[in-house]
Write a protein that holds these residues in place. Structure first.
Motif, PDB file in Angstrom:
ATOM      1  N   ALA B  46       0.805  -1.183   0.330  1.00 45.81           N
ATOM      2  CA  ALA B  46      -0.261  -0.263  -0.003  1.00 45.81           C
ATOM      3  C   ALA B  46       1.179   1.189   0.166  1.00 45.81           C
ATOM      4  O   ALA B  46       2.063   1.265  -0.647  1.00 45.81           O
ATOM      5  CB  ALA B  46      -0.993   0.196   1.199  1.00 45.81           C
ATOM      6  N   CYS B  47       0.756   2.523   0.244  1.00 45.03           N
ATOM      7  CA  CYS B  47       0.979   3.486   0.353  1.00 45.03           C
ATOM      8  C   CYS B  47       2.413   3.804   0.651  1.00 45.03           C
ATOM      9  O   CYS B  47       2.735   4.416   0.252  1.00 45.03           O
ATOM     10  CB  CYS B  47       0.190   4.811   1.544  1.00 45.03           C
ATOM     11  N   CYS B  48       2.503   2.553   2.009  1.00 45.86           N
ATOM     12  CA  CYS B  48       3.934   2.711   2.563  1.00 45.86           C
ATOM     13  C   CYS B  48       5.285   2.332   1.947  1.00 45.86           C
ATOM     14  O   CYS B  48       6.050   2.499   1.960  1.00 45.86           O
ATOM     15  CB  CYS B  48       3.871   1.580   4.035  1.00 45.86           C
ATOM     16  N   ALA B  49       4.517   1.767  -0.044  1.00 43.36           N
ATOM     17  CA  ALA B  49       5.496   1.096  -0.482  1.00 43.36           C
ATOM     18  C   ALA B  49       6.620   2.484  -1.507  1.00 43.36           C
ATOM     19  O   ALA B  49       7.662   2.121  -1.626  1.00 43.36           O
ATOM     20  CB  ALA B  49       4.422   0.417  -0.982  1.00 43.36           C
ATOM     21  N   ALA B 112       1.737   1.814  10.208  1.00 39.37           N
ATOM     22  CA  ALA B 112       1.385   1.368  10.825  1.00 39.37           C
ATOM     23  C   ALA B 112       0.636  -0.002  10.690  1.00 39.37           C
ATOM     24  O   ALA B 112       0.131  -1.383  11.165  1.00 39.37           O
ATOM     25  CB  ALA B 112       0.399   2.465  11.568  1.00 39.37           C
ATOM     26  N   CYS B 113       0.107  -0.103   9.673  1.00 42.60           N
ATOM     27  CA  CYS B 113      -0.844  -1.559   9.077  1.00 42.60           C
ATOM     28  C   CYS B 113      -0.137  -2.226   9.050  1.00 42.60           C
ATOM     29  O   CYS B 113      -0.387  -3.035   9.024  1.00 42.60           O
ATOM     30  CB  CYS B 113      -1.186  -0.771   7.041  1.00 42.60           C
ATOM     31  N   ALA B 114       1.518  -2.954   8.774  1.00 42.77           N
ATOM     32  CA  ALA B 114       2.178  -3.604   8.555  1.00 42.77           C
ATOM     33  C   ALA B 114       2.415  -4.204  10.460  1.00 42.77           C
ATOM     34  O   ALA B 114       2.073  -5.207  10.533  1.00 42.77           O
ATOM     35  CB  ALA B 114       3.426  -4.235   8.346  1.00 42.77           C
TER      36      ALA B 114
HETATM   37  S1  SF4 Z   1       0.812   2.680   7.652  1.00 36.82           S
HETATM   38 FE1  SF4 Z   1      -0.902   1.999   6.434  1.00 36.82          FE
HETATM   39  S2  SF4 Z   1      -2.062   3.544   5.498  1.00 36.82           S
HETATM   40 FE2  SF4 Z   1      -0.948   4.563   6.798  1.00 36.82          FE
HETATM   41  S3  SF4 Z   1       1.075   4.910   5.301  1.00 36.82           S
HETATM   42 FE3  SF4 Z   1       1.340   2.585   5.859  1.00 36.82          FE
HETATM   43  S4  SF4 Z   1       0.233   1.267   4.312  1.00 36.82           S
HETATM   44 FE4  SF4 Z   1      -0.841   3.302   3.908  1.00 36.82          FE
END
Ligand code: SF4
Lengths: 187, 178
Positions: B46-49, B112-114
């Motif tokens: 996701a966005c973290c990439a 946070a997500c992972a």
């Molecule tokens: S922690 Fe989750 S929502 Fe936040 S940037 Fe990373 S992937 Fe996206």
């Protein structure tokens, strides 16, 4: 009133259950049995050659429970119309894939998330969750935290800890402090 | 080969014979080699990439720490960087890729997500990749800045430095518990 709504009313009469205008947006409510004919008429006669979106609403305690929502437009962006149709829990909806090809995935999403079935759909499978997932997660009675499921070698789900949530913001709040997301019942 | 740290007991470093002979312990040598060429498996979900890519690019330049060789084949990777939201639909695929990575292997949960499911407390999201695979370093942030990922990588390097690599080689691998 928009000329399209008037034209639809004269063409379908009784089948148009209601109409509404809100800030220049026009909505017509049509009977489910006439939905496919209305859609075909909109495309062929009224020039709505672009299906923007299909979604569905779960009114839970109201009968009929569900509502289909179709957002119609034209490619040159000159016109817009919203068509709604009430759907009872045991009713199927006639697919509009034969009118707009793009309806294919939208209808699959509605089926996946809400559990409304479409007749004459070429490929009515789940699109976001996997085949074999037992629930339709956007129905109102489905908990946000999810339910445990298990499909060996395919996927599993668990229950998310809510810690007092879900945390929702209040749309009527006047200042940013009051608008902060909070758990229900917490002020 | 030398740690500039004068207090380190791992290396017997003599500048007069530099380039010729260095005494060390086997563990220290193995760990030194491992920690300075970590090949990441970029598990960008996701966005973290996006931040992971920024970390690899010229401005932040993760190759300064020997981890620039992004391997898209798990069989050539040492460290899996789980960068993003792990949905239940993706979860078993991540696990399978992890299982295909050869030992020794490490895992960084980026963001946070992972680490915990992040803001997605919902039916669709795995609440932390540590429910499926062992995580060595958690990085907070949404998303973490590239500096934070580099800090996490350095933390992992410190951790590798303390491992008992030769003992691990002798130990029989324990049967995996499912
Ligand atoms: S922690 Fe989750 S929502 Fe936040 S940037 Fe990373 S992937 Fe996206």
């Amino acid at each position: 009133m928009s000329p399209f709504v008037t034209k639809l009313e004269s063409a379908f009469g009784e089948k148009i259950l209601g109409k509404k205008e809100f800030r220049g947006e026009h909505t017509v409510l049509v009977e489910l049995s006439a939905l496919h004919d209305v859609m075909l008429h909109c495309k062929e006669q009224l020039g709505f050659d672009f299906l923007l979106d299909i979604c569905s609403v779960d009114h839970e305690s109201v009968h009929p429970r569900f509502e289909m929502v179709y957002e119609l437009a034209s490619v040159d962006d000159s016109q817009h119309l919203r068509v709604k149709a009430p759907v009872a829990e045991d009713e199927d909806v006639q697919s509009v894939v034969d009118i707009w090809k793009t309806a294919d995935w939208h209808e699959r999403e509605v089926y996946d998330m809400m559990g409304i079935k479409f007749t004459d759909h070429p490929n009515l499978k789940r699109i976001l969750m996997w085949e074999g997932y037992p629930y339709h997660p956007l129905r109102k009675e489905f908990p946000l935290a999810g339910k445990p499921t298990e499909m060996p070698d395919v996927a599993f789900t668990g229950v998310a800890p809510m810690e007092g949530g879900p945390f929702v913001t209040s749309s009527t709040a006047t200042d940013t402090v009051a608008r902060e997301p909070r758990a229900k019942g917490e002020s | 080969m030398a740690s500039p740290d004068p207090n380190s007991t791992n290396y017997a470093y003599d500048s007069k014979i530099e380039g010729n002979v260095t005494f060390t312990q086997l563990d220290a040598a193995i760990n030194w080699m491992r920690k300075n060429s970590l090949w990441p498996m970029p598990m960008g979900l996701a966005c973290c990439a996006i931040e992971l890519m920024a970390t690899a690019s010229s401005r932040y330049d993760i190759s300064r720490f020997g981890a620039e060789v992004m391997r898209f084949s798990p069989r050539q990777a040492d460290v899996m960087i789980v960068a993003g939201t792990v949905t239940y639909k993706m979860a078993l695929a991540v696990k399978r890729i992890w299982d295909q990575m050869p030992e020794p292997k490490w895992c960084i949960a980026m963001g946070a997500c992972a680490s915990s499911g992040g803001m997605y407390r919902s039916y669709a999201t795995l609440q932390g990749i540590d429910k499926l695979i062992p995580v060595d370093v958690y990085i907070s942030g949404c998303p973490p800045r590239p500096e934070a990922l580099i800090e996490g990588l350095m933390k992992l390097q410190d951790k590798i430095d303390k491992e008992e690599s030769t003992m691990d080689l002798k130990r029989m691998p324990e049967p995996e518990q499912v």
